[in-house]
Design a protein around this motif. Structure first.
Motif, mmCIF file in Angstrom:
data_model
loop_
_atom_site.group_PDB
_atom_site.id
_atom_site.type_symbol
_atom_site.label_atom_id
_atom_site.label_comp_id
_atom_site.label_asym_id
_atom_site.label_seq_id
_atom_site.Cartn_x
_atom_site.Cartn_y
_atom_site.Cartn_z
ATOM 1 N N THR A 8 -3.203 0.842 -1.611
ATOM 2 C CA THR A 8 -3.241 -0.456 -2.281
ATOM 3 C C THR A 8 -3.413 -1.549 -1.234
ATOM 4 O O THR A 8 -2.553 -1.713 -0.367
ATOM 5 C CB THR A 8 -1.945 -0.684 -3.083
ATOM 6 N N PRO A 9 -4.515 -2.314 -1.301
ATOM 7 C CA PRO A 9 -4.768 -3.311 -0.251
ATOM 8 C C PRO A 9 -3.745 -4.445 -0.217
ATOM 9 O O PRO A 9 -3.361 -4.901 0.850
ATOM 10 C CB PRO A 9 -6.156 -3.850 -0.589
ATOM 11 N N ASP A 10 -3.287 -4.911 -1.369
ATOM 12 C CA ASP A 10 -2.331 -6.019 -1.408
ATOM 13 C C ASP A 10 -1.262 -5.692 -2.456
ATOM 14 O O ASP A 10 -1.338 -6.172 -3.587
ATOM 15 C CB ASP A 10 -3.053 -7.318 -1.753
ATOM 16 N N PRO A 11 -0.262 -4.875 -2.088
ATOM 17 C CA PRO A 11 0.741 -4.465 -3.082
ATOM 18 C C PRO A 11 1.615 -5.636 -3.532
ATOM 19 O O PRO A 11 1.921 -6.539 -2.748
ATOM 20 C CB PRO A 11 1.567 -3.413 -2.358
ATOM 21 N N SER A 12 1.995 -5.593 -4.800
ATOM 22 C CA SER A 12 2.876 -6.630 -5.340
ATOM 23 C C SER A 12 4.297 -6.402 -4.827
ATOM 24 O O SER A 12 4.615 -5.352 -4.258
ATOM 25 C CB SER A 12 2.861 -6.582 -6.869
ATOM 26 N N GLN A 13 5.141 -7.374 -5.059
ATOM 27 C CA GLN A 13 6.531 -7.254 -4.641
ATOM 28 C C GLN A 13 7.197 -6.098 -5.392
ATOM 29 O O GLN A 13 7.984 -5.341 -4.814
ATOM 30 C CB GLN A 13 7.286 -8.555 -4.898
ATOM 31 N N GLN A 15 5.726 -3.341 -6.521
ATOM 32 C CA GLN A 15 5.229 -2.099 -5.938
ATOM 33 C C GLN A 15 5.921 -1.809 -4.602
ATOM 34 O O GLN A 15 6.261 -0.661 -4.312
ATOM 35 C CB GLN A 15 3.714 -2.155 -5.740
ATOM 36 N N THR A 16 6.117 -2.844 -3.807
ATOM 37 C CA THR A 16 6.789 -2.684 -2.510
ATOM 38 C C THR A 16 8.233 -2.241 -2.713
ATOM 39 O O THR A 16 8.730 -1.346 -2.017
ATOM 40 C CB THR A 16 6.734 -3.999 -1.712
#
Length: 105
Positions: A8-13, A15-16
């Protein structure tokens, strides 16, 4: 889950946070396994084992692409490992045993 997160190039908070929770669960699981293995090694009345249904083994197997399209039979390998005595048992069976068993019910 880890591969999906790393791709995932820019994971959401969210997802993190889920990824970090997954890493904690993984570490907890490994610690528990090591604890049980230690108990089983020291006490012969305790058995600690692992099992794994390994990947499907296609038959025939080869590097040529024609084998891929001509394979007709899969073989399965179920492995049991006693962590304290280091005994290993592998049970292998061909795909047609599943088919036969399902037809006889």
């Amino acid at each position: 889950m880890c591969l999906s997160f790393s791709a995932t190039p820019d994971p959401s908070q969210e997802q993190t946070q889920e990824h970090e929770a997954n890493l904690k669960r993984k570490e907890t699981s490994r610690d528990y396994k090591a604890s049980i293995k230690g108990k089983a090694t020291g006490d012969p009345t305790i058995v600690a084992s692992c099992s794994d249904l390994q990947k499907v083994l296609p038959c025939p197997h080869g590097e040529a692409s024609s084998f891929y399209y001509k394979r007709k039979l899969s073989t399965y390998n179920l492995t049991f490992y006693n962590m304290s005595s280091q005994d290993l048992q592998c049970d292998m069976w061909p795909e047609h045993n599943f088919l036969h068993a399902d037809l006889t019910r």
